[in-house]
Motif scaffolding. Structure first.
Motif, short mmCIF file in Angstrom:
data_model
loop_
_atom_site.label_atom_id
_atom_site.label_comp_id
_atom_site.label_asym_id
_atom_site.label_seq_id
_atom_site.Cartn_x
_atom_site.Cartn_y
_atom_site.Cartn_z
N ALA A 1 -1.08 67.62 41.05
CA ALA A 1 -0.56 68.32 39.87
C ALA A 1 -0.91 67.64 38.55
N PRO A 2 -0.66 66.32 38.40
CA PRO A 2 -0.98 65.68 37.11
C PRO A 2 -2.48 65.72 36.80
N ARG A 3 -3.30 65.54 37.82
CA ARG A 3 -4.76 65.51 37.60
C ARG A 3 -5.28 66.88 37.21
N ILE A 4 -4.74 67.93 37.84
CA ILE A 4 -5.17 69.28 37.48
C ILE A 4 -4.76 69.62 36.05
N ASN A 5 -3.57 69.16 35.64
CA ASN A 5 -3.16 69.39 34.26
C ASN A 5 -4.13 68.73 33.29
N ARG A 6 -4.61 67.55 33.65
CA ARG A 6 -5.54 66.83 32.75
C ARG A 6 -6.89 67.52 32.66
N LEU A 7 -7.20 68.39 33.60
CA LEU A 7 -8.44 69.16 33.46
C LEU A 7 -8.41 69.96 32.16
N ARG A 8 -7.22 70.52 31.86
CA ARG A 8 -7.09 71.28 30.61
C ARG A 8 -6.89 70.35 29.42
N SER A 9 -5.96 69.40 29.53
CA SER A 9 -5.60 68.58 28.37
C SER A 9 -6.67 67.57 28.01
N ILE B 1 -13.81 75.44 51.05
CA ILE B 1 -13.93 75.70 49.62
C ILE B 1 -13.10 74.71 48.82
N ALA B 2 -11.89 74.40 49.31
CA ALA B 2 -10.95 73.59 48.54
C ALA B 2 -11.23 72.09 48.61
N ILE B 3 -11.78 71.61 49.70
CA ILE B 3 -11.93 70.16 49.88
C ILE B 3 -12.78 69.53 48.78
N PRO B 4 -13.97 70.04 48.47
CA PRO B 4 -14.73 69.41 47.38
C PRO B 4 -14.03 69.51 46.03
N MET B 5 -13.34 70.62 45.79
CA MET B 5 -12.64 70.80 44.53
C MET B 5 -11.48 69.83 44.39
N MET B 6 -10.62 69.75 45.42
CA MET B 6 -9.41 68.96 45.33
C MET B 6 -9.67 67.46 45.49
N LEU B 7 -10.45 67.07 46.48
CA LEU B 7 -10.71 65.65 46.70
C LEU B 7 -11.61 65.08 45.61
N GLY B 8 -12.38 65.96 44.96
CA GLY B 8 -13.20 65.50 43.85
C GLY B 8 -12.40 65.00 42.68
N LEU B 9 -11.10 65.30 42.64
CA LEU B 9 -10.23 64.81 41.57
C LEU B 9 -9.84 63.35 41.74
N LEU B 10 -9.94 62.82 42.96
CA LEU B 10 -9.35 61.52 43.30
C LEU B 10 -10.38 60.39 43.24
N THR C 1 -10.48 57.83 45.09
CA THR C 1 -10.83 57.40 46.44
C THR C 1 -12.14 58.02 46.92
N PHE C 2 -12.41 59.22 46.44
CA PHE C 2 -13.59 59.95 46.92
C PHE C 2 -14.69 60.02 45.84
N ARG C 3 -14.71 59.01 44.97
CA ARG C 3 -15.69 59.02 43.88
C ARG C 3 -17.13 58.91 44.38
N ARG C 4 -17.33 58.34 45.59
CA ARG C 4 -18.69 58.20 46.12
C ARG C 4 -19.27 59.53 46.61
N SER C 5 -18.40 60.49 46.88
CA SER C 5 -18.85 61.79 47.38
C SER C 5 -19.36 62.63 46.21
N GLY C 6 -20.65 62.96 46.25
CA GLY C 6 -21.28 63.71 45.18
C GLY C 6 -21.69 65.10 45.63
N ARG D 1 -20.32 60.76 36.49
CA ARG D 1 -19.31 61.33 37.40
C ARG D 1 -18.06 60.45 37.44
N ILE D 2 -18.26 59.15 37.40
CA ILE D 2 -17.10 58.25 37.37
C ILE D 2 -16.30 58.46 36.09
N ALA D 3 -16.99 58.73 34.98
CA ALA D 3 -16.29 58.97 33.71
C ALA D 3 -15.40 60.19 33.81
N ILE D 4 -15.90 61.25 34.46
CA ILE D 4 -15.09 62.46 34.67
C ILE D 4 -13.84 62.13 35.47
N ILE D 5 -14.02 61.40 36.56
CA ILE D 5 -12.90 61.07 37.43
C ILE D 5 -11.87 60.23 36.68
#
Length: 523
Positions: free
Chosen positions: A93-101, A411-420, A422-427, A488-492
């Motif tokens: 939830a907090p990470r998804i909010n930061r997508l907008r903010s 569909i959801a796994i790349p979208m959701m785990l891409g926020l974390l 822990t999974f920054r190595r997954s491109g 990509r790390i900057a985005i995360i």
């Protein structure tokens, strides 16, 4: 239904349209239409998040499960949702909010262009939109089925009535209209659910069964077991993982509720409220369904008409109309929120790739495009709804459980785990391969393998294998072929950092297309 019931139903439709018209004043641009401009109170966001997860499928498909198997309908459906949202309140939830903010996006998938690349974003966007058309179609079919029981209108007429009214208010008012109508729908659901609960308890007393003695009746033998039939431990664990991703943003509409709050902390509070509601309120709604074998004899083999039959028998006119309104409120809440989410994905993620003209949309033209897309999506889903009971899609609950749950994971796994972090190595390689392999696994396990296995593949494996394949490949490929570039790390980091000043000091991600994620949206 008599004249009083019709009056309640028509009044409800009128109020929904009026809210849409009133909400129109709060929508000045695309951000307002899709994310309420980040101004939605956390409690309204939480109620909206909760309501947007319901539909009339609960009173048809899941009523059939409750009629046949009992409390497993709660244990394997609303309980995993509550637990998944509770976990997601901290995790997503907090990470998804930061997508907008922080990144100033209006679509939950908009950040994927820079987090992975453009092909990954487009693959997830197109597959998500197509899946949502099928998902919403099942919801239209469910409410139309109930409407036909009470009024005698045909399935197609019921789909047209509910779809058209939903299109009016959600197209005019955007996410504000969705949330405010869902608040009203929650109040209606509260009254209708309590009325049905009390009516069933009184009927049990009339039969000298009693509230607690009901479970000892032969008709409810085995109904108290939490895991029975095809709904076993593997199914429960699979559904927990699926709902963790789905109800925290994997199906897009819930992500918008997190994005609509003012900040990450309020998004977290919103999720917690939704989780509490999912844990407590469905017990009240499900109790009459659990008791239904004692009170009615379902006409359909799957018991999906049991709740409607029980409602007709137990409630006086007026209250009957209120419960029918409750059915509509569930479905219209979910379908309107889905329409808004898909319009965001199309106008923000897909249209700019298809058309250079779309990349130059101003506020007015972007808002018009959003509203037109909403209407088109609803029209397509209504057309598909007429085929829900065809040999292709089979019954309503098959669509919801098998198709939606089985296809949502890849569909959801790349979208959701891409926020974390822990999974920054997954491109992009990990994202695209896991997505494609998950879809392939769904097709194999549900069709060729299912056809060749005596008795078919058990339901829990039909829904869990695609998710498991996607999850394993996403993590494994990220480890073997890391693609964690500085951009990509900057985005995360921008969506994982609590300190606003620290986040603002991070470099702007590299350009991945015509729009820069991290810069304000174009006017």
């Amino acid at each position: 239904m008599n004249g009083l019931d019709w009056a309640v139903l028509i009044a409800y439709f009128g109020v929904m349209v009026a809210i849409g018209v009133w909400s129109h004043k709060r929508v000045d641009n695309v951000s307002d239409f899709f994310t309420a401009g980040g101004k939605m109170p956390w409690w309204l966001s939480g109620i909206s998040h909760h309501m947007s997860g319901y539909s009339a499928v609960m009173f048809t498909g899941y009523a059939g499960i409750a009629y046949t198997y009992g409390v497993t309908s709660f244990v394997t459906w609303s309980f995993p949702i509550a637990l998944g949202i509770a976990i997601g309140s901290k995790l997503f939830a907090p990470r998804i909010n930061r997508l907008r903010s922080r990144l100033h996006v209006a679509s939950p998938l908009e950040y994927l262009k820079n987090r992975y690349n453009l092909p990954t974003q487009q693959a997830l966007a197109w597959s998500g939109m197509l899946l949502k058309i099928v998902d919403v179609a099942a919801k239209w079919a469910a409410i139309a089925t109930l409407l036909s029981v009470f009024t005698g209108v045909s399935l197609n007429q019921g789909i047209l009535i509910t779809g058209a009214i939903t299109a009016v208010y959600c197209t005019i008012g955007g996410l504000w209209a969705d949330a405010l109508t869902e608040l009203g729908q929650f109040a209606i659901q509260l009254l209708a659910g309590v009325a049905m609960f009390v009516a069933v308890v009184l009927k049990l007393d009339d039969k000298n069964i009693g509230f607690f003695g009901a479970w000892d009746q032969p008709a409810l033998h085995g109904h108290g077991k939490p895991l029975v039939g095809p709904y076993g431990t593997v199914f429960l664990l699979a559904f927990l993982f699926i709902k963790l991703f789905e109800y925290n943003g994997g199906m897009l509409n819930q992500a918008q509720r997190y994005m609509a709050t003012n900040n990450a902390r309020e998004a977290e509070r919103s999720a917690r409220l939704s989780a509490v509601l999912w844990l407590a309120w469905p017990v009240v709604l499900f109790f009459p369904m659990w008791m239904s074998p004692l009170l009615v004899h379902a006409q359909k083999p799957d018991g999906s008409d049991s709740y409607a039959l029980m409602t007709e028998q137990l409630l006086p006119h007026g209250l009957l109309g209120l419960v029918i309104v409750g059915f509509f409120s569930h479905t219209m809440a979910m379908c309107s929120s889905d329409a808004n989410a898909i319009a965001a994905v199309f106008t923000r993620d897909v249209a700019p790739v298809l058309s250079a003209r779309a990349r130059d949309w101003g506020e007015r033209s972007g808002l018009i495009a959003a509203r037109v897309t909403t209407v088109v999506f609803l029209g397509l889903s209504m057309a598909v709804a007429t085929q829900v009971n065809s040999p292709t899609f089979k019954d309503i609950i098959t669509v919801v459980i098998k198709w939606v749950a089985g296809l949502m994971g890849p569909i959801a796994i790349p979208m959701m785990l891409g926020l974390l972090r822990t999974f920054r190595r997954s491109g992009p390689t990990a994202a695209l391969v896991s997505w494609a392999a998950g879809l392939l696994a769904f097709w194999l396990v549900n069709y060729p393998i299912n056809w060749s296995v005596d008795g078919g593949v058990p339901l829990q494996y039909q829904v869990s294998v695609p998710l498991a394949v996607s999850l394993v490949l996403y993590v494994l490929i990220g480890y073997l072929k890391p693609e964690d570039t500085p951009e990509r790390i900057a985005i995360i980091e921008r969506i994982n950092t609590d300190d606003d000043s620290a986040a603002g000091a991070l470099p702007t991600p590299a350009q991945a297309g015509d729009d820069v994620v991290g810069a304000p949206a174009k006017d």
